[in-house]
Design a protein around this motif. Structure first.
Motif, PDB file in Angstrom:
ATOM      1  N   THR A  16     -10.533 -48.762  -3.241  1.00 40.53           N
ATOM      2  CA  THR A  16     -11.146 -47.440  -3.370  1.00 40.53           C
ATOM      3  C   THR A  16     -11.355 -47.043  -4.828  1.00 40.53           C
ATOM      4  N   GLY A  17     -10.678 -47.750  -5.722  1.00 38.20           N
ATOM      5  CA  GLY A  17     -10.783 -47.376  -7.129  1.00 38.20           C
ATOM      6  C   GLY A  17     -12.204 -47.341  -7.647  1.00 38.20           C
TER       7      GLY A  17
ATOM      8  N   ARG B 237     -14.810 -42.568  -2.965  1.00 37.53           N
ATOM      9  CA  ARG B 237     -13.944 -42.354  -1.814  1.00 37.53           C
ATOM     10  C   ARG B 237     -12.529 -41.935  -2.197  1.00 37.53           C
ATOM     11  N   HIS B 238     -12.104 -42.359  -3.346  1.00 40.90           N
ATOM     12  CA  HIS B 238     -10.686 -42.184  -3.610  1.00 40.90           C
ATOM     13  C   HIS B 238     -10.312 -40.726  -3.858  1.00 40.90           C
ATOM     14  N   LEU B 239     -11.316 -39.865  -3.887  1.00 40.42           N
ATOM     15  CA  LEU B 239     -10.993 -38.450  -3.990  1.00 40.42           C
ATOM     16  C   LEU B 239     -11.098 -37.755  -2.633  1.00 40.42           C
ATOM     17  N   SER B 240     -11.378 -38.548  -1.625  1.00 38.70           N
ATOM     18  CA  SER B 240     -11.639 -37.938  -0.328  1.00 38.70           C
ATOM     19  C   SER B 240     -10.349 -37.525   0.369  1.00 38.70           C
ATOM     20  N   LEU B 241     -10.430 -36.387   1.026  1.00 35.57           N
ATOM     21  CA  LEU B 241      -9.287 -35.916   1.808  1.00 35.57           C
ATOM     22  C   LEU B 241      -9.482 -36.245   3.280  1.00 35.57           C
ATOM     23  N   TRP B 242     -10.526 -36.990   3.585  1.00 35.90           N
ATOM     24  CA  TRP B 242     -10.766 -37.356   4.978  1.00 35.90           C
ATOM     25  C   TRP B 242     -10.894 -38.859   5.099  1.00 35.90           C
ATOM     26  N   ARG B 243     -10.602 -39.323   6.255  1.00 36.23           N
ATOM     27  CA  ARG B 243     -10.838 -40.728   6.516  1.00 36.23           C
ATOM     28  C   ARG B 243     -12.116 -40.836   7.330  1.00 36.23           C
TER      29      ARG B 243
END
Lengths: 369, 236, 351, 518, 261
Positions: free
Chosen positions: E117-118, E122-128
């Motif tokens: 994800t780096g 996406r890596h700031l997302s709070l959802w999957r």
């Protein structure tokens, strides 16, 4: 091959890459430049601009107009810095070697102050309205040393009982010292009451002299003198004695010191003794300078924290720098802020801290962790 | 063995769940011994365990006739086990002089005093007032050796002493090791530089995966390419 | 796996008990003990969240909590100190949350580069700056503080509705924080906690993660702050001085700073100790032994200090840590008697 | 732990959350029958904060269960449950014993109570009753000088211990907070202890909050007049703590001094928490530029600021300095002997040099009630009870207790109808207190006699002592209209400096050798 | 130095990595002194040299953990000498560390998932979302590559050292980088594990470029098609494995003069 030859990948992905190393470096110096500008403006303001008809009114005039006021403010800052240094150096010494944040430092300050006051009252034979003339140098120095020794012993006991075996768990140690300070503060309230108490300067230091037409108190210079003596003694101890070398080596690499056959536990104990002793000395000095009351403990813990955060945790040099900066801002901001806003000086003082940290997150002399 | 200086029996040690040393044993007298092995074989872990930084999970370490496993590093050092760590680990805040001065207490009349160290490494004497971080790699190593000598110990434990040093400095180091052994100090060197290792000591212990795999001599090891490849991963 | 279930079952049972509490608890208990436990627990949970998942022990949480309260006070109050905007209570909530979140963002940016004990001290200093700010700047408060703030009419049926609001927000925060731990953001945050250097080399902006986590925690702390001013009716700078700031840390640490539920557990113990410990009978007998009322009723700060010391000496991970260890011990014993038992991980902490 | 477990948890809690929402929605309905259910375990396990000698566990009367708003507990059992809001921590923490003793002494003198212990008031009292109605001490609150804590303590007293009358608190911010609490809790009567914030009565005006002591401004009434007319001051500089009490206290002086015709040339407000006052003292005009200085700095600042003045501006001389209650030799060691002649504003009680039969009787009653008390003035060491009771903190609580007892007597112990009769009686009480009569204005704020003292050198001991020079009768809160319900509470410099007629101007009663010349 | 000659022979447009007189000084110590190096796509480069020769410093300079005091680092033609390390994965760089740097508080799968994800927002997302399933599938696949399928849900702190080393490599591989830098991947591995590591590295797609620091000559020389030998912060020799085997200078430096003679 050049930087522009094949930027297709990067171009799409992010604009950041257009920054050359040089421009990146330039970006990093922006805060430094800003701080430089602020400092330059402050200096310019104090030296030339303050309290002119075409600027706002301040309580002290521009330095070139009113050199006396300037000098007095400068001395105020320096002498207060002296007291700050004595207290904060103990805090930073302990932190530097053991990474222990001694949140009971303020409580030790206050306890030493109370013990000193009590002893002085006994020595003078009066519990109130002691006049300086009645206090000999002996009746000031002995309470100071006794008070400092009492808390130094207490510090060592605390370290041996509660801190020695969880070395390295800095948060846990901080909380343990908070717990100790809560108990101490509560018991001190019981033993010494809630009224402000004061230790009395010895008569031999209570006189005044004139500088540039301003009256100034010798007792403040005396306090600065003690701080300088403490500073030199600390410097000599850390630099000219084997114990001092061991402590500095321990700050660098404690494990290696142990591998050289040195019993670090003893060194820790001694350092805690000295650090607490300094808190205690500061307590007695502070009680002479400004008095002691419940709440003074928190205030001086905070003062110590601010000094060492500005100066850099664990650095004696930093404690000097932090004390001087903190003392100066404390003295200069009420004097040279616009008169209508002097009560914001304390925020201004703390704002300095934020500015220093914006440029140097580890303080002026702190090492990156 | 009456002249045994260090004896390690069935030593096991590691970090948390991972066991690095597994049933490691060896013994040495008043001599120079080299432990060779590739990176990651547990050499530094062995040093740390010998010095007491790591507590062994099993086994015994006997030094100078008494058990030292379980003692704190400073007590082990005071028993006469001096340590020259990998990467030297000098104290950046201290000058050369202070590095030695800090340990000078009690050295009077003993073989190694600060003056004797300066005599051994004249180069250090020139840099007395320099900070530990301002020295070249060679000078740093000299200081690390000098610092260890001041313990006037029975055994000096060197972890990768040749690392990052110019060949001429390594030669000096080899000389020093020989001299120490002549003067009665045992030296245990942990090394992966084959040349340095074979020049410093005759006895060579090859360490593989936390154990002493075989014991050999410097001649055998230098000459036997198969041995080198098999245990040291050196393809000559 | 067993332990996780045990933990979750315990949490779920507690939730059920809490939901039913107003039916059998006294109003005093519901309002004064339970609601406040939930509120302070909510505030402390932000500290635990930052510590357990982000590796940051923040002492600025109480400041942010207080700023939300001051924002509500300034916006809602019609007279007295502060701005006296006299706007509606829900506008106040909105502005308070925005203010708390923005402040958290700012402080996050300022402190994202610091770690460990430095971070702790830095945030402590922010807390003190905040105290003096509201103390000196009479435009927003002054030392007298803002008084006479009433919650919105919806909460008039006190204590139940405010209690349920606190309960719902606490449960949301608990579930939310635990859920976040499984999201890309939460995993990355834990990565930052474990190894910022590696995270950086994997392409993560470590400081951004820290800052955003701090901001998120700030928002939740703001919620707790809003509840608090509704509950308390007033706020003044001493409400956010160094004492209460450290109290929140004490709460988080007593409970267990790496367990989310420790926040509420700690709050309950802290509040309970403050209210009930003064009356522990044995204190009276000790008092007889110790002259001078060293441990008398009015010395309950000494008692709290000693309690804190005891817990800290016993377990770095507070009560939750102690509970986990006891449970671990029991299960070890259980397993010894049943060698065939479940051999899965015994880990109870972590997320 | 396995991830699948983790996913189950949120869903589980999600269901619970739904239940909560439903429960919250119905919460309003099933709430009113709370008093039918038994108390919860924690409430049961709890004895009142102060062990009453009559050992009745609170399970007998479940006051904690009563929703306060609509079910005043006093009606049922006809007991008066008194809570005392003390101060066991913080800057005034040393006066906890004093204030509790003050309230207790009123019950001893007026309601036949007996102190449980001969050397502390904190163990409570027994046997108090007025007109046959027993008064039970349900708890002693433990404040720490902050409003938050004060509210929590008072709520514990009222909501857990079931107090229906509360005496307290001690300090200003606490007073405002409790006055606000009183607004929301009309079933409880609050009688202020000794807190002196103007807002508590002038701004909040809770109908069930009574104050039988002056506020911080009232305590300084008369001193400006004397300084103008007898000290010859025409201009003055003020240095005051930068918070409510400092502002109010300074405001009282400014209002009084300006009313007489004086001018304020400078006001300096060092922040609380200042350690080094030198830069603030520098801001004051020099001694040759102003007629005098008025000091309103408390705590450790009292000495620190005076010392800073000594260091920078010159000696503290009696003709150029004056101050409020902090400016006393008991609190300010830094005052040298040159200070003789300086005027000091008043506080709740009169200084020890005034002797009237009422005062003597009052102090004697204190010494009769206890052997010793560890009061704040004796550094929390055991001392004569009269020392503690002679000082304003204890006296304020004493007047509160006395007012309560006398009002209760008047209504024959009638606490019914939400204590309406009691409150009516309190409002109209003409309290004959030892140090002077007290009545209340329409905001239930005391109109008091206050005093002005002078620091004089006691020839015998060589010490500086306070000597009362004048009693200022009938000081009210408004300062002849300077303050009103319409004005903002005193702030840094919002007290208007203008000449006006004050009701007490020219009416001051001189005191000669401790005898008021009424 | 022979490296410049070698560098100029290679066509520059295929250049993936280009170092130009890169110098890194720590205080007075030159950890890297004026190193020139070019790596082209598909290269398998081994960096040899004794401890302290500057190999890891070289990696740090390339990965951005250290900013060189002089010289230039170009990746895919982009000058990133002073570019923060976190922006370099965008250019397709991935590395491992000599000392394991993992996320011990997370599971193996989470480690491998996180690594991917780096590079994404996406890596700031709070959802999957759906993308996650894909990334998780890839994580499991990568776990298979480094033989950790059994340990997918084990906490990393509980793994054995060898397994941690495997994961260290897995984290670098799962990002599908263009340039993989492995710092002593075989250290701490058993003989069998080491052989499997060679297999794994040999099985990497042909176009993936590899730089390898390795003490195990067997591993290094069997994987690499080009070798750079460093000593004292300088590149002292480059060549094919065979050339290096025959180079007496390399023997002198790496094995010690006497052994070489």
């Amino acid at each position: 091959m050049s930087g522009e030859a094949s930027t297709d990948v990067a171009d799409i992905k992010f604009g950041m890459l257009h920054l050359t190393p040089r421009s990146l470096r330039a970006l990093r110096v922006i805060p430094t430049i800003m701080v430089g500008l602020i400092v330059a403006f402050a200096v310019l303001w104090i030296l030339f601009l303050a309290d002119r008809s075409w600027t706002v009114k301040t309580s002290a005039g521009a330095a070139i107009e009113e050199p006396g006021e300037f000098l007095v403010t400068l001395l105020d800052g320096l002498t207060f810095a002296g007291l700050l240094f004595v207290v904060a150096s103990g805090f930073t010494l302990i932190f530097g070697l053991m990474r222990t944040v001694n949140m009971a430092h303020g409580a030790m300050f206050l306890l030493a102050a109370y013990v000193g006051i009590q002893l002085q009252q006994t020595m003078v034979g009066k519990s109130r309205n002691i006049e300086s003339a009645e206090v000999s140098m002996f009746a000031w120095v002995v309470p100071l040393l006794v008070g400092a020794t009492v808390v130094a012993v207490l510090g060592v006991v605390m370290q041996q009982l509660f801190l020695r075996w969880n070395q390295g768990q800095d948060l846990r140690q901080a909380i343990i010292t908070i717990a100790v300070s809560v108990v101490l503060a509560d018991q001190m309230l019981l033993q010494f009451g809630g009224l402000a108490k004061k230790m009395v300067w010895p008569g031999s230091v209570v006189h005044f002299f004139e500088i540039l037409g301003q009256r100034y108190a010798f007792s403040r210079i005396f306090m600065l003198g003690i701080a300088i003596v403490v500073g030199i003694a600390l410097w000599l101890w850390l630099n000219k004695t084997r114990m001092g070398m061991v402590i500095r080596a321990g700050v660098d690499d404690e494990e290696m010191v142990r591998a050289l056959g040195i019993n670090v536990a003893v060194v820790f104990g001694i350092t805690f003794f000295v650090g607490s002793f300094l808190a205690g000395m500061g307590g007695a000095m502070g009680a002479s300078f400004a008095g002691a009351a419940p709440g003074t403990d928190g205030q001086w813990l905070l003062n110590s924290l601010i000094v060492v955060i500005i100066g850099g945790l664990g650095s004696i040099k930093g404690a000097v720098a932090g004390s001087v900066l903190f003392g100066m801002v404390t003295a200069f901001s009420p004097a040279y802020l616009p008169s209508a806003y002097t009560f914001y000086s304390i925020i201004f003082t703390l704002g300095t801290l934020a500015i220093v940290l914006a440029v140097r997150p580890n303080g002026l002399f702190g090492r990156a962790e | 063995m009456s002249d045994s200086v260090l004896r390690v029996d069935g030593l096991c040690a590691g970090y948390g769940a991972s066991q690095v040393l597994e049933n490691l044993s060896f013994e040495m007298g008043q001599e120079a011994v080299c432990i060779v092995g590739r990176n990651g074989m547990g050499k530094t872990t062995l040093c740390k365990t010998l010095m007491g930084f790591l507590q062994p999970s099993a086994g015994a370490i006997t030094f100078g006739g008494s058990r030292i496993d379980g003692l704190s590093p400073d007590r082990i050092a005071r028993r006469g086990l001096a340590y020259i760590p990998q990467g030297r680990r000098l104290f950046p805040s201290l000058t050369v002089d202070e590095h030695l001065e800090m340990l000078a207490k009690g050295t009077r009349g003993k073989r190694w005093t600060p003056a004797a160290v300066y005599e051994l490494f004249p180069r250090l004497a020139e840099r007395r007032q320099n900070g530990g971080a301002e020295l070249s790699g060679g000078e740093q190593q000299m200081l690390a050796v000098g610092r260890a000598l001041l313990l006037n110990g029975k055994l000096i434990l060197m972890d990768e002493p040749s690392e990052g040093l110019a060949p001429t400095i390594v030669d000096t180091l080899i000389e020093v090791v020989h001299r120490l052994v002549e003067e009665g100090t045992a030296v245990l060197v942990v090394e992966q530089n084959l040349r340095a290792a074979t020049s410093m000591a005759t006895r060579q212990l090859v360490m593989v995966s936390g154990q002493i795999e075989i014991e050999t001599t410097s001649h055998e090891l230098s000459d036997d390419a198969d041995l080198q490849r098999q245990y040291l991963g050196v393809d000559a | 796996m067993i332990s996780l279930s045990a933990r979750n079952v315990a949490v779920a049972l507690t939730c059920v008990a809490l939901i039913l509490l107003p039916a059998f608890g006294s109003d005093f208990f519901v309002d004064f003990v339970a609601t406040r436990t939930l509120m302070l627990g909510l505030a402390a949970s932000t500290m635990v969240f930052l510590s357990a998942y982000g590796g940051m022990v923040s002492l600025a949480q109480w400041l942010i909590f207080g700023v939300a309260g001051f924002a509500v006070g300034n916006v809602v109050a019609e007279s007295g100190r502060g701005l006296n905007l006299g706007w509606g209570p829900w506008t106040g909530v909105f502005i308070a949350l925005v203010a708390a979140t923005l402040l958290a963002l700012l402080l996050g940016i300022l402190s994202a580069r610091s770690t460990g004990i430095y971070f702790l001290m830095l945030t402590l200093t922010y807390a003190v700056v905040g105290f003096f700010f509201f103390g000196q700047v009479t435009t927003f408060s002054g030392f007298g503080g803002i008084t006479g703030i009433d919650p919105p009419g919806f909460f008039d049926d006190r204590p139940k509705r405010l209690y349920y609001a606190a309960l719902v927000l606490s449960m949301l925060a608990y579930v939310g924080f635990r859920a976040i731990a499984r999201t890309p953001f939460g995993l990355a945050l834990q990565g930052v906690r474990d190894d910022p250097v590696r995270m950086s080399s994997l392409g993560f902006n470590v400081q951004l993660h820290r800052t955003l986590a701090f901001t998120l925690a700030g928002f939740v702390a703001g919620l707790a702050g809003v509840l608090n001013i509704w509950w308390n009716g007033q706020i003044d700078p001493t409400s956010i001085s160094i004492g209460p700031t450290l109290d929140l840390l004490i709460i988080a640490v007593i409970g267990g700073i790496s367990h989310l539920e420790g926040a509420w557990l700690g709050a309950f113990v802290f509040i309970g100790a403050n209210i009930y410990l003064r009356d522990i009978p044995f204190l009276g007998s000790i008092e007889g032994l110790l002259e001078e009322r060293l441990l008398a009723e009015e010395r309950f700060n000494t008692v709290i200090g000693l309690l804190l010391l005891l817990i800290m000496l016993a377990s770095p991970d507070g009560l939750a840590g102690i509970i986990a260890r006891i449970e671990h011990g029991i299960r070890l014993a259980f397993r010894r008697s049943n060698p065939e038992g479940d051999g899965s991980s015994l880990r109870t902490n972590g997320q | 732990m396995k991830p699948n477990k983790n996913r189950r948890l949120p869903s589980l809690l999600g269901v619970l959350f739904a239940i909560v929402l439903i429960a919250a929605a119905c919460g309003g309905d099933d709430g009113d029958d709370g008093d039918a259910s038994p108390t919860t375990a924690p409430a049961e396990s709890t004895a009142p904060a102060d062990d009453p000698p009559a050992d009745d566990p609170p399970a007998d009367d479940p006051p904690a269960d009563d929703p306060p708003a609509d079910d005043p507990p006093a009606d049922d059992d006809n007991t008066i449950r008194l809570g005392i809001m003390g101060e066991c921590e913080g800057a005034f923490g040393g006066f906890h014993e004093d204030v509790v003793a003050g309230a207790t002494l009123a019950l001893i003198n007026g309601a036949g109570a007996t102190s449980t212990s001969a050397d502390t008031a904190l163990d409570g009292f027994s046997g108090a009753s007025v007109a046959g109605v027993p008064i039970e001490l349900v708890g002693i609150g433990c404040g720490d000088d902050t409003a938050d804590r004060a509210i929590q303590e008072v709520r514990t007293l009222v909501e857990q211990d079931g107090a229906n009358v509360v005496i307290g608190p001690l300090s200003g911010d606490e007073g405002i907070a409790i006055a606000n609490y009183a607004l929301d809790n009309p079933e409880v009567t609050f009688i202020n202890g000794i807190s002196g914030a103007q807002d508590s009565t002038l701004a909040v005006r809770a109908p069930n909050f009574f104050r039988f002591n002056g506020d911080g401004a009232q305590w300084n009434a008369g001193i400006g007049d004397i300084l103008y007319n007898e000290g010859g001051w025409r201009t003055a500089a003020v240095i005051a703590d930068d918070y409510g009490f400092g502002w109010t206290s300074a405001g009282g002086f400014v209002a009084d001094f300006c009313a007489a015709g004086g001018q304020i040339v400078s006001q300096v407000f060092p922040p609380l928490g200042t350690t080094d006052y030198s830069s603030f003292v520098q801001q004051l005009p020099n001694p040759d530029e102003v007629d005098g200085y008025f000091w309103v700095i408390g705590g450790t600042g009292t000495n620190a600021s005076l010392e800073a003045f000594l260091n920078a501006k010159g000696d503290l001389t009696g003709d150029q300095h004056a101050g409020n209650l902090f400016f006393s030799p008991a609190l300010a060691d830094a005052l040298g002997t040159d200070i003789a002649g300086a005027y000091v504003g008043g506080f709740a009680s009169l200084p020890g040099d005034i002797t009237t039969p009422e005062i003597e009787a009052y102090l004697a009653s204190a010494d009769a009630a206890w052997d010793t008390l560890s009061g704040g003035l004796t550094g929390n060491e055991p001392g004569p009870p009269s020392t503690a009771l002679g000082f304003g903190f204890a006296y304020g609580y004493y007047t509160a207790g006395l007012a309560f007892v006398q009002a209760l007597e008047q209504v024959g112990g009638d606490m019914s109808n939400n204590q309406a009769a009691l409150r009516e009686a309190l409002s109209n009480l003409e309290l004959q207190a030892p140090y002077g009569p007290i009545t209340l204005d329409e905001n239930r704020q005391a109109i008091v006699d206050t005093f002005v003292a002078q620091l004089v050198l006691d020839e015998a001991s060589g010490e500086i002592v306070q000597q009362t020079v004048a009693i200022i009768p009938g000081v009210d809160q408004t300062f002849g209209g300077t303050y009103s319900t319409e004005t903002d509470p005193p702030e840094r410099d919002n007290t208007a400096c203008e000449p006006r007629d004050l009701p007490w101007q020219g009416n001051s009663i001189p005191v000669i050798d401790g005898v008021p010349q009424r | 130095m022979t490296s410049n000659a070698a560098v100029t022979q290679i066509e520059s447009h295929r250049s993936l990595l280009w170092l130009e007189s890169v110098t890194v000084a720590f205080g007075g110590l030159l950890a890297l002194s004026s190193v020139d190096l070019e790596v082209v796509e598909g290269d398998r480069l081994a960096v040899l040299g004794p401890n302290g020769a500057g190999k890891t410093t070289l990696f740090n300079a390339i990965a951005g953990d250290i900013t060189p005091s002089e010289g230039k680092v170009l990746i895919k033609g982009v000058d990133c000498t002073a570019l923060p390390s976190r922006l370099r994965p965008q250019l397709g760089v991935a590395r491992t560390y000599q000392k394991t740097r993992l996320f011990p508080g997370l599971t193996v799968e989470d480690n491998l998932y996180l690594a991917q994800t780096g590079k994404q927002r996406r890596h700031l997302s709070l959802w999957r979302n759906a993308k996650d399933a894909e990334l998780r599938a890839k994580a499991r696949e990568a776990a298979g590559m480094v033989w950790l399928t059994d340990q997918l849900s084990a906490q990393v702190a509980d793994l054995a050292h060898g397994q941690q080393r495997q994961l260290e490599i897995g984290i670098a591989l799962v990002t599908e980088p263009d340039l993989i830098m492995l710092d002593e991947p075989a250290s701490g591995l058993s003989k069998g594990e080491r052989e499997r590591l060679v297999e794994l590295l040999e099985a990497l797609p042909v176009d993936s470029t590899l730089i390898l620091i390795e003490h195990d000559m067997e591993v290094a020389l069997s994987v690499a098609d080009r070798v750079v030998v460093m000593s004292d912060g300088e590149v002292v020799a480059t060549g094919t494995p065979d050339e290096i085997r025959r180079n007496p200078l390399v023997h002198a430096i790496y094995l010690g003069e006497e052994a070489a003679s």
